[in-house]
Design a protein around this motif. Structure first.
Motif: not given
Ligand code: PEP
Ligand code: MG
Length: 570
Positions: A366-371, A401-405, A410-411, A390-399
């Motif tokens: 919820x905090x991240x989506x605002x940004x 973040x992309x999903x949230x984006x 869509x919103x 920042x501080x990425x260590x794995x693909x899942x983190x990019x995925x």
């Protein structure tokens, strides 16, 4: 004798010590003049403080700049806080004189701010202490420290350089600054750099070791001060000073030049910023874009997270200042040494290895989506914003973040709010994990930026803020350099741009290596833009390749550093 401290502002200053010792602010003899009388004294002292500080702020605004003058207007706001004033009045109601009320309340705030493990908060402690002593001086009618009439060639030595003291300085009469406290990012360091005065801060017990009139050489680039040097040393530093000034003057010719090597190959030269206000200074300094906007600064120094609208305004402001140029905005990088109290982050034994940056954001959608929404919206106008994780260590983190984006898009779509549909999404490569799987990560993001500050810390297993292990914290270590080389190669292989926004990007010794490996973009502090451009100008590809090969054949950090150092001097 050599004194060592933090290299806070570059340059060589030679002169005589003027030790600024605090005047007596003892108010034990002051008699309580009744509630109304003391409250009237307090209010008139506040009015006097505001008048004086407004005048100083105006002076520094015209002489130094907007941002520096905000330090002083911030003090007026702090003292103007109704809650703080009511606490002072309560102390008066309890029978304290105005001096004691100011002393108690300011000291309480200073201790509270100083106890927070955060540089910005500690700076607030300095501000409140400054308010305290200036208010006491006004109430007691004692003259403040007069640094506006120093003899020419003074080296100002003080426990701490308060903002008001720096503002009062007659810059032409000050050769350098030396203090017992303060870090590279403290207000005094910022002001010293803005005034272009050499400064060494955090020299332990400097006031005890120095006397008025001592001869001093302050080397703000090395973070050392030589006390009563012999003639030969004086001559050596005079030559170094001349050389420094000569080089600085020469650099101004690079202000409006392109960033190209000796054969005309182009590089992008961007600046790192922490606020929209700094974007203007970066453009002024000749930066061709923003390579790192540390957005966590928008979240600090306040009681709640900035709203979507506030963030939107901040991102849009930078995007407009830099219209036509790229602006890489890093999403919230909290945790580690950057605590934000109101986020309620739990205490961790190893905060640098803990729940921080992208990890924290993905767990707080919820905090991240605002940004992310603010970034998508701000990107719609100039279309020059890129998002960086920042501080990425794995693909899942990019995925993740992309999903949230995508959810945010869509919103916004459903709400009919304009946004940048194709906003690029890149990552900071600043962990060994990310460096080792650079090839895999490069397939799923649009760009890389190498964060050498953290990459060095994590590769070397050295806390970047721990002085005891400082010698081990070196980007020249073959392990760190191999990691950097590998990341650049992975980006090239995948055909995505790769930059560097860690401090190493401005290190003249590393520049030929980065050029040889094919770094596309250098992002450095605004004050380092011209020197970096000048360094890039002087290298031919073949020469840089040769240096890189030579350096990478060496097995130790010190060997690599020496080799690169001699190449810079060639
Ligand atoms: C880095 O780690 O290199 C970096 C640029 O980010 P920060 O210094 O904000 O951690
Ligand atoms: Mg980092």
């Amino acid at each position: 004798m050599i004194l060592r401290g933090i290299a806070a502002s570059d340059g060589i200053g030679i002169g005589k010590a003027v030790c600024v010792r605090e005047q007596s602010l003892d108010y034990s003899a002051v008699k309580y003049g009744g509630k109304d009388g003391e409250k009237a004294r307090l209010q008139s002292a506040i009015a006097h403080f505001n008048d004086k500080t407004t005048a100083m702020a105006e002076r520094i605004r015209t002489q130094v700049g907007e941002k520096e003058s905000e330090i002083l207007t911030g003090q007026i706001m702090m003292l103007g806080d109704p809650y703080m004033q009511s606490q002072m009045e309560e102390a008066i109601d309890a029978g304290q004189c105005a001096e004691a009320a100011v002393d108690q309340v300011c000291t309480m705030y200073a201790e509270m701010f100083a106890g927070v493990d955060d540089e910005l908060m500690r700076q607030r402690a300095t501000d409140v202490r400054d308010i305290r002593s200036r208010m006491l001086a006004i109430l007691l009618g004692v003259a403040g420290v007069d640094v506006s009439h120093l003899p020419a060639g003074s080296v100002l030595v003080a426990h701490d350089l308060t903002p008001s003291m720096t503002v009062g300085l007659d810059k032409d009469h000050v050769a350098a600054i030396l203090t017992e406290v303060g870090g590279r990012t403290s207000h005094s360091a910022i002001l010293a750099r803005a005034l272009e005065l050499p400064a060494v801060l955090s020299v332990p017990h400097a006031m005890e070791q120095l006397q008025d009139g001592d001869s001093l050489i302050v080397d703000g680039g090395e973070g050392i001060a030589l006390v009563n040097p012999d003639q030969a040393t004086q001559a050596q530093y005079l030559a170094k000073q001349e050389e420094y000034l000569r080089r600085k003057a020469l650099l101004s010719v690079y202000r409006d030049r392109e960033t190209v090597d000796a054969e005309g190959k182009r590089y992008a030269l961007y600046a790192n910023i922490g606020s929209p206000a700094e974007a203007g200074a970066a453009a002024e300094a000749g930066a061709e874009g923003i390579g790192l906007f540390r957005t966590e600064f928008l979240f600090m120094d306040r009681t709640g997270a900035p709203t979507e609208e506030e963030q939107y305004e901040a991102y849009l402001a930078v995007s407009r200042i830099m219209a036509g140029k790229e602006v890489i905005i890093r999403t919230l990088d909290v945790g580690g040494d950057k605590a934000v109290e109101y986020l309620g982050m739990a205490h961790e034994d190893n905060p640098f290895l803990g729940h921080r940056a992208i990890r924290y954001c993905l767990d707080n959608p919820e905090l991240y989506k605002v940004q992310l929404r603010a970034l998508l919206r701000a990107g719609a106008q100039e279309k020059n914003i890129k998002i960086m994780l920042p501080l990425v260590t794995s693909l899942e983190e990019i995925r993740g973040a992309r999903a949230l984006l995508e959810t945010c898009k869509a919103e916004l779509e459903a709400e009919g709010v304009p946004y940048h549909r194709d906003i690029p999404l890149g990552i900071m490569v600043e962990t060994p994990a990310a460096a080792l799987i650079g090839d895999l990560l490069a397939r799923e993001c649009d760009f890389f930026s190498i964060g050498t500050n953290d990459l060095t810390q994590y590769t070397m297993a050295v806390d970047r803020g721990n002085a005891l292990v400082e010698q081990l914290y070196t980007t020249f270590h073959p392990a760190v350099l191999r990691a950097i080389r590998g990341v650049i190669a992975a980006a090239k292989q995948a055909g995505i741009p790769v930059g560097m926004c860690g401090e190493a990007a401005a290190d003249p010794r590393l520049i030929p290596l980065l050029m040889a490996w094919g770094l596309d973009e250098f992002s450095v502090s605004a004050s380092a833009v011209l020197a970096t451009r000048a360094q890039i100008h002087r290298w031919y590809t073949a020469q840089a390749d040769q240096v890189a090969q030579k350096a990478m054949a060496l097995p130790t950090a010190s060997g690599v550093e020496d080799c690169l150092q001699s190449a810079v001097h060639e």
